[in-house]
Design a protein around this motif. Structure first.
Motif, PDB file in Angstrom:
ATOM      1  N   PHE A  49      13.449  -3.356 -12.253  1.00 20.12           N
ATOM      2  CA  PHE A  49      14.624  -4.351 -12.277  1.00 20.12           C
ATOM      3  C   PHE A  49      15.560  -3.972 -13.487  1.00 20.12           C
ATOM      4  O   PHE A  49      16.281  -4.411 -14.031  1.00 20.12           O
ATOM      5  CB  PHE A  49      13.690  -5.734 -13.020  1.00 20.12           C
ATOM      6  CG  PHE A  49      13.118  -6.351 -11.903  1.00 20.12           C
ATOM      7  CD1 PHE A  49      13.706  -7.340 -11.121  1.00 20.12           C
ATOM      8  CD2 PHE A  49      11.987  -6.052 -11.674  1.00 20.12           C
ATOM      9  CE1 PHE A  49      12.953  -7.945  -9.984  1.00 20.12           C
ATOM     10  CE2 PHE A  49      11.003  -6.730 -10.864  1.00 20.12           C
ATOM     11  CZ  PHE A  49      11.498  -7.685  -9.898  1.00 20.12           C
ATOM     12  N   GLU A  50      15.546  -2.433 -13.740  1.00 20.14           N
ATOM     13  CA  GLU A  50      16.469  -2.141 -14.676  1.00 20.14           C
ATOM     14  C   GLU A  50      17.935  -1.696 -14.192  1.00 20.14           C
ATOM     15  O   GLU A  50      18.190  -1.919 -12.632  1.00 20.14           O
ATOM     16  CB  GLU A  50      16.012  -0.545 -14.876  1.00 20.14           C
ATOM     17  CG  GLU A  50      14.612  -0.303 -15.754  1.00 20.14           C
ATOM     18  CD  GLU A  50      14.254   1.052 -16.062  1.00 20.14           C
ATOM     19  OE1 GLU A  50      14.869   1.517 -16.719  1.00 20.14           O
ATOM     20  OE2 GLU A  50      13.065   1.227 -16.077  1.00 20.14           O
ATOM     21  N   VAL A  51      18.818  -1.670 -14.748  1.00 18.84           N
ATOM     22  CA  VAL A  51      20.217  -1.180 -14.420  1.00 18.84           C
ATOM     23  C   VAL A  51      20.369  -0.202 -13.720  1.00 18.84           C
ATOM     24  O   VAL A  51      20.092   0.739 -14.247  1.00 18.84           O
ATOM     25  CB  VAL A  51      21.074  -1.418 -15.708  1.00 18.84           C
ATOM     26  CG1 VAL A  51      22.732  -1.505 -15.211  1.00 18.84           C
ATOM     27  CG2 VAL A  51      20.848  -2.949 -16.354  1.00 18.84           C
ATOM     28  N   PRO A  52      20.916  -0.025 -12.440  1.00 14.30           N
ATOM     29  CA  PRO A  52      20.881   0.951 -11.767  1.00 14.30           C
ATOM     30  C   PRO A  52      22.207   1.996 -12.057  1.00 14.30           C
ATOM     31  O   PRO A  52      23.081   2.284 -11.099  1.00 14.30           O
ATOM     32  CB  PRO A  52      20.800   0.839 -10.104  1.00 14.30           C
ATOM     33  CG  PRO A  52      21.402  -0.662 -10.101  1.00 14.30           C
ATOM     34  CD  PRO A  52      21.433  -1.250 -11.534  1.00 14.30           C
ATOM     35  N   ARG A  97      15.153   9.375 -11.453  1.00 16.59           N
ATOM     36  CA  ARG A  97      14.217   9.045 -10.516  1.00 16.59           C
ATOM     37  C   ARG A  97      13.724  10.217  -9.883  1.00 16.59           C
ATOM     38  O   ARG A  97      14.487  11.106  -9.506  1.00 16.59           O
ATOM     39  CB  ARG A  97      14.828   8.325  -9.403  1.00 16.59           C
ATOM     40  CG  ARG A  97      15.188   6.647  -9.811  1.00 16.59           C
ATOM     41  CD  ARG A  97      14.577   6.144 -10.418  1.00 16.59           C
ATOM     42  NE  ARG A  97      14.372   5.965 -11.915  1.00 16.59           N
ATOM     43  CZ  ARG A  97      13.112   5.665 -12.824  1.00 16.59           C
ATOM     44  NH1 ARG A  97      12.311   4.944 -12.045  1.00 16.59           N
ATOM     45  NH2 ARG A  97      13.294   5.635 -13.820  1.00 16.59           N
ATOM     46  N   ASN A  98      12.360  10.413  -9.622  1.00 11.87           N
ATOM     47  CA  ASN A  98      11.598  11.400  -8.966  1.00 11.87           C
ATOM     48  C   ASN A  98      10.713  11.172  -7.916  1.00 11.87           C
ATOM     49  O   ASN A  98       9.967  11.766  -7.180  1.00 11.87           O
ATOM     50  CB  ASN A  98      11.142  12.523  -9.954  1.00 11.87           C
ATOM     51  CG  ASN A  98      10.075  11.429 -10.669  1.00 11.87           C
ATOM     52  OD1 ASN A  98       9.815  10.479 -10.569  1.00 11.87           O
ATOM     53  ND2 ASN A  98       9.373  12.270 -11.791  1.00 11.87           N
ATOM     54  N   ALA A  99      10.919   9.669  -7.542  1.00 11.60           N
ATOM     55  CA  ALA A  99      10.040   9.025  -6.606  1.00 11.60           C
ATOM     56  C   ALA A  99      10.800   7.740  -5.821  1.00 11.60           C
ATOM     57  O   ALA A  99      11.684   7.303  -6.455  1.00 11.60           O
ATOM     58  CB  ALA A  99       8.766   8.651  -7.016  1.00 11.60           C
ATOM     59  N   PRO A 100      10.489   7.546  -4.800  1.00  9.46           N
ATOM     60  CA  PRO A 100      11.102   6.510  -3.875  1.00  9.46           C
ATOM     61  C   PRO A 100      11.030   5.194  -4.945  1.00  9.46           C
ATOM     62  O   PRO A 100       9.896   4.995  -5.372  1.00  9.46           O
ATOM     63  CB  PRO A 100      10.541   6.260  -2.479  1.00  9.46           C
ATOM     64  CG  PRO A 100       9.956   7.545  -2.401  1.00  9.46           C
ATOM     65  CD  PRO A 100       9.438   8.108  -3.694  1.00  9.46           C
ATOM     66  N   VAL A 101      12.118   4.469  -4.791  1.00 15.93           N
ATOM     67  CA  VAL A 101      12.035   3.087  -5.581  1.00 15.93           C
ATOM     68  C   VAL A 101      12.954   2.139  -5.251  1.00 15.93           C
ATOM     69  O   VAL A 101      13.889   2.415  -4.526  1.00 15.93           O
ATOM     70  CB  VAL A 101      12.383   3.352  -7.144  1.00 15.93           C
ATOM     71  CG1 VAL A 101      13.749   4.089  -7.259  1.00 15.93           C
ATOM     72  CG2 VAL A 101      12.249   1.987  -7.835  1.00 15.93           C
ATOM     73  N   ALA A 121      17.917   0.741  -2.278  1.00 17.32           N
ATOM     74  CA  ALA A 121      16.922   1.726  -2.194  1.00 17.32           C
ATOM     75  C   ALA A 121      17.103   3.165  -2.691  1.00 17.32           C
ATOM     76  O   ALA A 121      18.632   3.462  -2.325  1.00 17.32           O
ATOM     77  CB  ALA A 121      16.230   1.888  -0.782  1.00 17.32           C
ATOM     78  N   TRP A 122      16.231   3.928  -3.357  1.00 13.98           N
ATOM     79  CA  TRP A 122      16.565   5.236  -4.171  1.00 13.98           C
ATOM     80  C   TRP A 122      15.662   6.056  -3.413  1.00 13.98           C
ATOM     81  O   TRP A 122      14.522   6.047  -3.863  1.00 13.98           O
ATOM     82  CB  TRP A 122      16.699   5.079  -5.416  1.00 13.98           C
ATOM     83  CG  TRP A 122      17.762   4.017  -5.933  1.00 13.98           C
ATOM     84  CD1 TRP A 122      17.898   2.714  -5.996  1.00 13.98           C
ATOM     85  CD2 TRP A 122      19.127   4.450  -6.564  1.00 13.98           C
ATOM     86  NE1 TRP A 122      18.795   1.984  -6.385  1.00 13.98           N
ATOM     87  CE2 TRP A 122      19.604   3.133  -6.729  1.00 13.98           C
ATOM     88  CE3 TRP A 122      19.698   5.439  -6.661  1.00 13.98           C
ATOM     89  CZ2 TRP A 122      20.726   3.050  -7.326  1.00 13.98           C
ATOM     90  CZ3 TRP A 122      20.753   5.135  -7.341  1.00 13.98           C
ATOM     91  CH2 TRP A 122      21.298   4.135  -7.398  1.00 13.98           C
ATOM     92  N   GLY A 160       0.796  -1.222  -0.014  1.00 15.70           N
ATOM     93  CA  GLY A 160       0.026  -0.042  -0.030  1.00 15.70           C
ATOM     94  C   GLY A 160       0.675   1.438  -0.058  1.00 15.70           C
ATOM     95  O   GLY A 160       0.116   2.425   0.124  1.00 15.70           O
ATOM     96  N   SER A 161       2.240   1.126   0.014  1.00 18.65           N
ATOM     97  CA  SER A 161       3.066   2.388   0.007  1.00 18.65           C
ATOM     98  C   SER A 161       3.172   2.941  -1.557  1.00 18.65           C
ATOM     99  O   SER A 161       3.361   4.134  -1.421  1.00 18.65           O
ATOM    100  CB  SER A 161       4.356   2.069   0.597  1.00 18.65           C
ATOM    101  OG  SER A 161       5.034   1.034  -0.288  1.00 18.65           O
ATOM    102  N   GLY A 162       2.941   2.194  -2.323  1.00 22.19           N
ATOM    103  CA  GLY A 162       2.856   2.879  -3.861  1.00 22.19           C
ATOM    104  C   GLY A 162       4.388   2.908  -4.331  1.00 22.19           C
ATOM    105  O   GLY A 162       4.726   3.691  -5.238  1.00 22.19           O
ATOM    106  N   ILE A 163       5.302   2.262  -3.401  1.00 22.53           N
ATOM    107  CA  ILE A 163       6.707   2.569  -3.891  1.00 22.53           C
ATOM    108  C   ILE A 163       6.971   1.394  -4.807  1.00 22.53           C
ATOM    109  O   ILE A 163       6.627   0.183  -5.037  1.00 22.53           O
ATOM    110  CB  ILE A 163       7.706   1.957  -2.796  1.00 22.53           C
ATOM    111  CG1 ILE A 163       7.592   3.132  -1.609  1.00 22.53           C
ATOM    112  CG2 ILE A 163       9.005   1.973  -3.118  1.00 22.53           C
ATOM    113  CD1 ILE A 163       8.320   3.075  -0.554  1.00 22.53           C
ATOM    114  N   GLU A 164       7.640   1.991  -6.101  1.00 22.99           N
ATOM    115  CA  GLU A 164       8.053   1.190  -7.121  1.00 22.99           C
ATOM    116  C   GLU A 164       8.820   0.041  -7.129  1.00 22.99           C
ATOM    117  O   GLU A 164       9.792   0.243  -6.113  1.00 22.99           O
ATOM    118  CB  GLU A 164       8.275   2.013  -8.335  1.00 22.99           C
ATOM    119  CG  GLU A 164       8.667   1.070  -9.635  1.00 22.99           C
ATOM    120  CD  GLU A 164       9.204   2.340 -10.798  1.00 22.99           C
ATOM    121  OE1 GLU A 164       9.569   1.751 -11.717  1.00 22.99           O
ATOM    122  OE2 GLU A 164       9.391   3.319 -10.533  1.00 22.99           O
ATOM    123  N   VAL A 165       8.921  -1.097  -7.625  1.00 23.45           N
ATOM    124  CA  VAL A 165      10.022  -2.122  -7.485  1.00 23.45           C
ATOM    125  C   VAL A 165      10.632  -2.016  -9.178  1.00 23.45           C
ATOM    126  O   VAL A 165      10.014  -2.633  -9.962  1.00 23.45           O
ATOM    127  CB  VAL A 165       9.439  -3.397  -7.220  1.00 23.45           C
ATOM    128  CG1 VAL A 165      10.535  -4.600  -7.195  1.00 23.45           C
ATOM    129  CG2 VAL A 165       8.897  -3.195  -5.647  1.00 23.45           C
TER     130      VAL A 165
END
Length: 225
Positions: free
Chosen positions: A27-30, A38-42, A89-90, A20-25
């Motif tokens: 699998f892309e190369v970081p 990135r403009n949101a927690p992921v 975590a980002w 329920g946090s809406g945080i994206e998961v």
């Protein structure tokens, strides 16, 4: 099957403490470019290594049976592969990143063994549970510094997650037809005669016929006298 493991891992990380946090998961190369967008927690789960777990390799074959318990095919044992993910975590602050990593640990640690009925179709069809190792050692010659250096980024806190999954060993082999009779040896008779097995089969009838003829002849001789 790697994409199915991605689905399993995404469902695990996105549930539990992060539900329920809406945080994206992701699998892309970081890489640096990815991080700059990135403009949101992921939470990033980067698959950096795939190799066989030779300690689980098996020989031989398994019999596959139908509803009548008849062997219809033979299958080789699956080959087990270890898929290693670098989970990071980002966010905008280190404290929030640490909180995210704590949530990932709290979510994954209770799932160190995933039952077959909780797996996607292809994986679950094998009927084998899948082990998940959280925070274990990395494969040889793959230090965390080497990984970040190859990605061109700065060192970040990370959790190593390894999922060891079975891959089918193709192809299956068809079983021979069902044996319904015992073994028999047929040997050709001399001079083109019938097979010995047939000759033996008719022998009791010939003996009975000869005996009956002998008894009839004896009866006729008795009548004459």
């Amino acid at each position: 099957m790697i994409h199915e493991v991605d689905e399993v891992l995404k469902g695990l990380i996105g549930g539990g403490a992060l539900a329920g946090s809406g945080i994206e998961v992701s699998f892309e190369v970081p890489t640096r470019d990815w991080a700059a967008r990135r403009n949101a927690p992921v939470v990033n789960a980067y698959l950096y290594d795939v190799r066989e777990d030779v300690s689980q390799r098996q020989r031989g074959r398994t019999a596959l049976r139908d509803d009548r318990d008849t062997v219809v095919r033979h299958r080789r044992p699956p080959r087990w592969f270890r898929l290693s993910y670098l989970v990071t975590a980002w966010t905008k602050t280190p404290q929030d990143e640490h909180r995210l990593l704590s949530a990932v640990l709290a979510t994954l640690l209770p799932h160190e063994l995933i039952a077959a009925d909780e797996l996607p179709e292809t994986l679950g069809r094998l009927g084998l549970a899948v082990p998940v190792t959280v925070g274990g050692s990395r494969p040889e010659a793959r230090s965390v510094a080497d990984i970040w250096s190859a990605l061109g980024g700065e060192l970040k806190p990370s959790v190593d997650v390894a999922v060891t999954v079975p891959f089918p060993s193709y192809p299956d082999y068809a079983a021979g037809p069902l044996v319904t009779e015992g073994a028999a040896v047929r040997i050709r008779g001399v001079d083109g005669g019938p097979p010995v097995s047939e000759e033996r089969a008719h022998r009791p009838r010939r003996i009975a016929a000869a005996r009956a003829a002998h008894e009839q002849a004896a009866a006729r001789r008795t009548e004459r006298t």
